[in-house]
Each structure stands twice: as structure tokens, then as C-alpha cells.
Scaffold this motif. Structure first.
Motif, short mmCIF file in Angstrom:
data_model
loop_
_atom_site.label_atom_id
_atom_site.label_comp_id
_atom_site.label_asym_id
_atom_site.label_seq_id
_atom_site.Cartn_x
_atom_site.Cartn_y
_atom_site.Cartn_z
N ASN A 93 0.86 -1.18 0.00
CA ASN A 93 0.00 0.00 0.00
C ASN A 93 0.90 1.23 0.00
N VAL A 94 0.87 2.00 -1.08
CA VAL A 94 1.74 3.18 -1.21
C VAL A 94 0.90 4.44 -1.31
N MET A 95 1.53 5.57 -0.95
CA MET A 95 0.83 6.86 -1.03
C MET A 95 0.92 7.48 -2.41
N ALA A 96 1.90 7.04 -3.24
CA ALA A 96 2.06 7.56 -4.60
C ALA A 96 2.93 6.60 -5.39
N VAL A 97 2.76 6.67 -6.71
CA VAL A 97 3.60 5.91 -7.64
C VAL A 97 4.25 6.93 -8.56
N VAL A 98 5.58 6.88 -8.67
CA VAL A 98 6.29 7.80 -9.54
C VAL A 98 6.83 7.02 -10.73
#
Length: 77
Positions: free
Chosen positions: A33-38
């Protein structure tokens, strides 16, 4: 607990900056679970097909410095 951000390979400067700021850096598609994907901007999908599904915001790093991307991530929370 460290905030997690998924970073595509090849964005080493950004990965190091995020680690120095206390973020946990993982690979996209890791299932975490991540807060953003770059993404690196080279993977623009011309056929509009997605290989990875996420509810996290996706940030295109093309044309931005690592500090600018860090600012965007900090705005997310």
C-alpha cells in the motif's frame, strides 16, 4: 511507520532523496500500500492499457527535479 512510495527503476536520485527524507521506497507492483507511484515518463501507454492497478496517485517525473517531485509527494500527506 515510514510512508511508502513506489518508484520506477531509473529514478535513483529521487529514490535516494526520498529515503533521506524518511520514506520507504518500493517497486511498482510490489503489492504494498503506497501513497504515490512515480513513473519515469518513458512508459506513456499509447494503447491505454495498464499493467499495474493502483488507487494511489501516479506522478510522472518527466521534466521535474527530484525536489519538485518530493514537494508533490509531501502535498499528498
Amino acid at each position: 511507520m515510514a510512508k511508502k512510495v513506489a518508484i520506477e527503476p531509473g529514478l535513483d536520485d529521487l529514490s535516494q532523496l526520498l529515503k533521506n527524507q524518511g520514506y520507504k521506497v518500493v517497486k511498482p507492483g510490489s503489492g504494498e500500500n503506497v501513497m504515490a507511484v512515480v513513473i519515469n515518463g518513458l512508459d506513456n501507454n499509447t494503447m491505454n492499457m495498464q499493467g499495474i492497478s493502483t488507487k494511489a496517485p501516479v506522478i510522472d517525473a518527466a521534466g521535474y527535479t527530484p525536489d519538485q517531485i518530493l514537494s508533490r509527494i509531501k502535498e499528498l500527506g
